[in-house]
Design a protein around this motif. Sequence first.
Motif, PDB file in Angstrom:
ATOM      1  N   ARG A  70       0.849  -1.185   0.000  1.00  0.00           N
ATOM      2  CA  ARG A  70       0.000   0.000   0.000  1.00  0.00           C
ATOM      3  C   ARG A  70       0.889   1.241   0.000  1.00  0.00           C
ATOM      4  N   THR A 121     -10.925   5.414   5.021  1.00  0.00           N
ATOM      5  CA  THR A 121     -10.146   6.537   5.548  1.00  0.00           C
ATOM      6  C   THR A 121     -10.954   7.462   6.451  1.00  0.00           C
ATOM      7  N   TYR A 154     -11.349  -4.353   7.311  1.00  0.00           N
ATOM      8  CA  TYR A 154      -9.905  -4.205   7.497  1.00  0.00           C
ATOM      9  C   TYR A 154      -9.579  -2.739   7.796  1.00  0.00           C
ATOM     10  N   VAL A 189      -8.129   0.858   8.487  1.00  0.00           N
ATOM     11  CA  VAL A 189      -6.911   1.535   8.044  1.00  0.00           C
ATOM     12  C   VAL A 189      -6.034   1.827   9.260  1.00  0.00           C
ATOM     13  N   LYS A 190      -4.731   1.671   9.091  1.00  0.00           N
ATOM     14  CA  LYS A 190      -3.796   1.880  10.193  1.00  0.00           C
ATOM     15  C   LYS A 190      -3.621   3.363  10.501  1.00  0.00           C
ATOM     16  N   SER A 191      -3.373   3.658  11.775  1.00  0.00           N
ATOM     17  CA  SER A 191      -3.270   5.051  12.216  1.00  0.00           C
ATOM     18  C   SER A 191      -2.134   5.788  11.517  1.00  0.00           C
ATOM     19  N   GLU A 192      -1.027   5.088  11.201  1.00  0.00           N
ATOM     20  CA  GLU A 192       0.080   5.766  10.532  1.00  0.00           C
ATOM     21  C   GLU A 192      -0.290   6.191   9.113  1.00  0.00           C
ATOM     22  N   GLU A 193      -1.233   5.483   8.486  1.00  0.00           N
ATOM     23  CA  GLU A 193      -1.721   5.898   7.173  1.00  0.00           C
ATOM     24  C   GLU A 193      -2.665   7.091   7.302  1.00  0.00           C
ATOM     25  N   HIS A 206     -11.383   8.790  14.262  1.00  0.00           N
ATOM     26  CA  HIS A 206     -10.483   7.639  14.135  1.00  0.00           C
ATOM     27  C   HIS A 206     -10.029   7.058  15.468  1.00  0.00           C
ATOM     28  N   SER A 207     -10.130   7.824  16.547  1.00  0.00           N
ATOM     29  CA  SER A 207      -9.602   7.347  17.827  1.00  0.00           C
ATOM     30  C   SER A 207     -10.650   6.680  18.715  1.00  0.00           C
ATOM     31  N   GLU A 240     -16.294  -3.450  12.952  1.00  0.00           N
ATOM     32  CA  GLU A 240     -15.301  -4.226  12.212  1.00  0.00           C
ATOM     33  C   GLU A 240     -15.894  -5.587  11.863  1.00  0.00           C
TER      34      GLU A 240
END
Length: 235
Positions: free
Chosen positions: A3, A70, A96, A98-102, A124-125, A144
């Motif tokens: 990704r 996102t 799935y 999205v990861k926090s770093e993205e 997001h948090s 999820e």
Amino acid sequence: MKRKIITTSDGSKTIQIEDWNEQYHSIHGAIQEANHVFIKHGLLFYYQSCHPELVSGSNSISILEIGFGTGLNAFLAYLKAEELQQPINYVGVEAYPVKSEEIKQLNYVELISENNNAEFNKIHSIPWEEAQKISPSFTLEKQEKFFKDITDENKFDIIYFDAFGARVQPELWTEDIFSIMYKALKDNGVLVTYSAKGSVRRAMQAVGFTVERLPGPPGKREMLRATKHSANAES
């Protein structure tokens, strides 16, 4: 799968899955697409045209997003809820997350509303599987799970169908999935999607939706909006 973050034509960023050559949003403009498909032809259409009594703000609107991704669509819906002072209950389903770093690499707040950075971060948090108030006008629950596992019936006014395209995940655009969507909507509810494929339209119609083609966002000729008409409505 590999990704990476890419910049779309309107300057907003999205995530690309390189193995599929597929993006979370249109390469022609992530924010433009979201506003055109989901806000203009989904939320605002329902708010202004289908149910004018909602203009008073006395009734909440329930939205189900298929593919939370996102969080862009949720953020835009939050902003519209604040602007209209219209209560919205929003459920985002994502198999799935999205990861926090993205998420930190995306520039939606910078381009849309820097005053709402705290709310975007809260979207997001907050924990998954719990309904949480982002503001007095906007409640969010992130779930999820796979789309096929949705069991809600007659619960939502609007569905944002924002799954990955049928080219890479055809199993998400079938009669079985749209039957689940049909059941989840209230009578006179609407489903909007960026897709305009004939097979998608026919699958929607097969489960009972009335489907219309609409002008698409930049870079796309058409999109689809499907309506679940009341069982006792005149044919």
